[in-house]
Design an enzyme around this catalytic site. Structure first.
Site, PDB file in Angstrom:
ATOM      1  N   SER A   1       0.842  -1.203   0.000  1.00 36.04           N
ATOM      2  CA  SER A   1       0.000   0.000   0.000  1.00 36.04           C
ATOM      3  C   SER A   1       0.871   1.244   0.000  1.00 36.04           C
ATOM      4  O   SER A   1       1.664   1.456   0.926  1.00 36.04           O
ATOM      5  CB  SER A   1      -0.903   0.013   1.227  1.00 36.04           C
ATOM      6  OG  SER A   1      -1.426   1.316   1.399  1.00 36.04           O
TER       7      SER A   1
ATOM      8  N   HIS B   1      -1.237  -1.488  -4.067  1.00 39.52           N
ATOM      9  CA  HIS B   1      -2.512  -1.188  -3.419  1.00 39.52           C
ATOM     10  C   HIS B   1      -2.650   0.329  -3.282  1.00 39.52           C
ATOM     11  O   HIS B   1      -1.794   0.992  -2.688  1.00 39.52           O
ATOM     12  CB  HIS B   1      -2.520  -1.865  -2.048  1.00 39.52           C
ATOM     13  CG  HIS B   1      -3.816  -1.802  -1.308  1.00 39.52           C
ATOM     14  ND1 HIS B   1      -4.866  -2.665  -1.577  1.00 39.52           N
ATOM     15  CD2 HIS B   1      -4.234  -0.996  -0.298  1.00 39.52           C
ATOM     16  CE1 HIS B   1      -5.866  -2.390  -0.747  1.00 39.52           C
ATOM     17  NE2 HIS B   1      -5.514  -1.378   0.029  1.00 39.52           N
TER      18      HIS B   1
ATOM     19  N   ASP C   1      -4.969   3.274  -1.910  1.00 35.93           N
ATOM     20  CA  ASP C   1      -6.041   3.574  -0.958  1.00 35.93           C
ATOM     21  C   ASP C   1      -6.643   4.950  -1.223  1.00 35.93           C
ATOM     22  O   ASP C   1      -5.992   5.965  -0.989  1.00 35.93           O
ATOM     23  CB  ASP C   1      -5.486   3.555   0.471  1.00 35.93           C
ATOM     24  CG  ASP C   1      -5.211   2.149   0.966  1.00 35.93           C
ATOM     25  OD1 ASP C   1      -6.146   1.328   0.962  1.00 35.93           O
ATOM     26  OD2 ASP C   1      -4.064   1.877   1.364  1.00 35.93           O
TER      27      ASP C   1
ATOM     28  N   MET D   1      -9.355   7.676  -0.155  1.00 36.53           N
ATOM     29  CA  MET D   1     -10.171   8.041   1.020  1.00 36.53           C
ATOM     30  C   MET D   1     -10.794   9.411   0.810  1.00 36.53           C
ATOM     31  O   MET D   1     -10.119  10.337   0.350  1.00 36.53           O
ATOM     32  CB  MET D   1      -9.288   8.089   2.259  1.00 36.53           C
ATOM     33  CG  MET D   1      -8.535   6.807   2.523  1.00 36.53           C
ATOM     34  SD  MET D   1      -7.523   6.997   4.006  1.00 36.53           S
ATOM     35  CE  MET D   1      -6.711   5.402   4.036  1.00 36.53           C
TER      36      MET D   1
ATOM     37  N   HIS E   1      -8.419   0.425  -3.688  1.00 32.28           N
ATOM     38  CA  HIS E   1      -9.302   0.235  -2.528  1.00 32.28           C
ATOM     39  C   HIS E   1     -10.031   1.549  -2.249  1.00 32.28           C
ATOM     40  O   HIS E   1      -9.457   2.487  -1.725  1.00 32.28           O
ATOM     41  CB  HIS E   1      -8.423  -0.197  -1.334  1.00 32.28           C
ATOM     42  CG  HIS E   1      -9.164  -0.388  -0.051  1.00 32.28           C
ATOM     43  ND1 HIS E   1      -8.523  -0.521   1.166  1.00 32.28           N
ATOM     44  CD2 HIS E   1     -10.494  -0.479   0.224  1.00 32.28           C
ATOM     45  CE1 HIS E   1      -9.420  -0.674   2.132  1.00 32.28           C
ATOM     46  NE2 HIS E   1     -10.622  -0.648   1.592  1.00 32.28           N
TER      47      HIS E   1
ATOM     48  N   MET F   1     -12.265   3.791  -0.237  1.00 33.83           N
ATOM     49  CA  MET F   1     -12.899   4.018   1.068  1.00 33.83           C
ATOM     50  C   MET F   1     -13.666   5.324   0.930  1.00 33.83           C
ATOM     51  O   MET F   1     -13.290   6.364   1.471  1.00 33.83           O
ATOM     52  CB  MET F   1     -11.826   4.088   2.161  1.00 33.83           C
ATOM     53  CG  MET F   1     -11.300   2.706   2.531  1.00 33.83           C
ATOM     54  SD  MET F   1      -9.729   2.765   3.399  1.00 33.83           S
ATOM     55  CE  MET F   1      -8.627   2.876   2.003  1.00 33.83           C
TER      56      MET F   1
ATOM     57  N   MET G   1     -10.950  -6.264   6.092  1.00 33.54           N
ATOM     58  CA  MET G   1     -10.112  -5.268   6.770  1.00 33.54           C
ATOM     59  C   MET G   1      -9.681  -5.833   8.112  1.00 33.54           C
ATOM     60  O   MET G   1     -10.520  -6.254   8.919  1.00 33.54           O
ATOM     61  CB  MET G   1     -10.872  -3.955   6.977  1.00 33.54           C
ATOM     62  CG  MET G   1     -11.069  -3.131   5.714  1.00 33.54           C
ATOM     63  SD  MET G   1      -9.552  -2.727   4.824  1.00 33.54           S
ATOM     64  CE  MET G   1      -8.629  -1.805   6.069  1.00 33.54           C
TER      65      MET G   1
ATOM     66  N   ASP H   1      -5.993  -6.626   4.824  1.00 33.83           N
ATOM     67  CA  ASP H   1      -5.421  -5.284   4.728  1.00 33.83           C
ATOM     68  C   ASP H   1      -5.434  -4.611   6.093  1.00 33.83           C
ATOM     69  O   ASP H   1      -6.500  -4.424   6.682  1.00 33.83           O
ATOM     70  CB  ASP H   1      -6.253  -4.480   3.714  1.00 33.83           C
ATOM     71  CG  ASP H   1      -5.781  -3.046   3.538  1.00 33.83           C
ATOM     72  OD1 ASP H   1      -4.693  -2.694   4.009  1.00 33.83           O
ATOM     73  OD2 ASP H   1      -6.530  -2.275   2.898  1.00 33.83           O
TER      74      ASP H   1
HETATM   75  C1  DX5 Z   1      -6.007   1.412   5.827  1.00 42.85           C
HETATM   76  C2  DX5 Z   1      -5.632   1.057   4.402  1.00 42.85           C
HETATM   77  C3  DX5 Z   1      -4.483   0.147   4.319  1.00 42.85           C
HETATM   78  C4  DX5 Z   1      -3.203   0.686   4.909  1.00 42.85           C
HETATM   79  C5  DX5 Z   1      -2.389  -0.473   5.377  1.00 42.85           C
HETATM   80  O1  DX5 Z   1      -7.228   2.051   5.827  1.00 42.85           O
HETATM   81  O2  DX5 Z   1      -6.722   0.445   3.748  1.00 42.85           O
HETATM   82  O3  DX5 Z   1      -4.273  -0.286   2.989  1.00 42.85           O
HETATM   83  O4  DX5 Z   1      -2.449   1.435   4.034  1.00 42.85           O
HETATM   84  O5  DX5 Z   1      -1.238   0.015   5.970  1.00 42.85           O
HETATM   85  P1  DX5 Z   1      -0.438  -0.850   7.034  1.00 42.85           P
HETATM   86  O6  DX5 Z   1       0.052  -2.060   6.332  1.00 42.85           O
HETATM   87  O7  DX5 Z   1       0.675   0.088   7.432  1.00 42.85           O
HETATM   88  O8  DX5 Z   1      -1.368  -1.166   8.158  1.00 42.85           O
HETATM   89 ZN    ZN Z   2      -6.348  -0.530   1.785  1.00 41.11          ZN
END
Ligand code: DX5
Ligand code: ZN
Length: 214
Positions: free
Chosen positions: A7, A32, A34, A36, A65, A67, A136, A174
């Site tokens: 990620s 990955h 993310d 948000m 991903h 969110m 998650m 994740d």
């Molecule tokens: C959290 C994200 C993850 C995050 C994971 O909301 O969806 O993908 O980046 O990071 P680590 O591996 O540091 O927990």
């Molecule tokens: Zn993620």
């Protein structure tokens, strides 16, 4: 085979393009991304233009991903921007089945995710429409948190149900994944591991990716 999806949330955003090329070079299977929106989660990360720009610099699989609230509003545009796998949250939409169909019809792999407090069984009606499910293992929103061990029970439930029905669905985990708990996640039935901090903050990223895989 176990796949690793680092990620970029834990990467150096000032050098994002190089960071993606670096993990590709060091053996990552996909990256990955993310997204948000400050609504579904309290954090804001990056969106369409960033993914579009990265797409021009790398051919690695983009594991996006979302969110975000009401992901159906943006699914098509994220696919056009370069998402190969598009994951949205069960909790963020009224019509998960329709959105899974829509994603597949538009040429991407369709995936759905559940937060730590959402039971695995809510996804059972949709498994036939999924290329991947994402459990998650932390509350979504931030990198660098510790894995919540109980979430792995849901990984087991989903893997068992997928096998019972003879489906070919990837199970991704994740949040807080590192070499010390990767084995537990894999034994529970996960076959794609997302890892932010444990890959991007490692001194030797290649070794970190290999350690997760074994
Ligand atoms: C959290 C994200 C993850 C995050 C994971 O909301 O969806 O993908 O980046 O990071 P680590 O591996 O540091 O927990
Ligand atoms: Zn993620």
């Amino acid at each position: 085979m176990i796949k690793i999806s680092p990620s970029v949330l834990a990467s150096d955003f000032a050098r994002l393009g190089e960071e993606v090329l670096d993990i590709e070079k060091n053996g990552a299977d996909m990256v990955h991304l993310d997204v948000m929106d400050g609504m579904f989660v309290t954090n804001i990360s990056f969106g369409l233009p960033v993914i579009e720009a990265l797409r021009k610099t790398s051919n690695i699989i983009f594991d996006v991903h979302l969110m975000i609230e009401a992901p159906e509003r943006y699914a098509k545009r994220f696919i056009e921007a370069g998402a190969d796998i598009l994951t949205f949250h069960y909790e963020a939409t009224e019509k998960p089945g329709e959105l899974l169909d829509f994603i597949r019809d538009n040429g991407a792999k369709a995936a759905i995710s559940i937060k730590p407090n959402t039971p695995a069984s809510v996804l059972f009606p949709y498994l036939e429409k999924c290329d991947m499910v994402l459990v998650m293992t932390v509350e979504p929103g931030y990198g660098g948190q510790a894995l919540i061990p109980e979430t792995l029970l849901k990984v087991r439930e989903l893997r068992d149900e997928i096998e019972k029905r003879g489906l070919n669905v990837d199970v991704q985990v994740d949040g807080g994944i590192k070499p010390e708990n990767a084995k537990a996640a894999i034994s529970a039935g996960a076959n794609i591991l997302v890892a932010g901090s444990s890959v991007f903050k490692a001194n030797d990223r290649k070794a970190a990716i290999n350690a997760l895989r074994s």
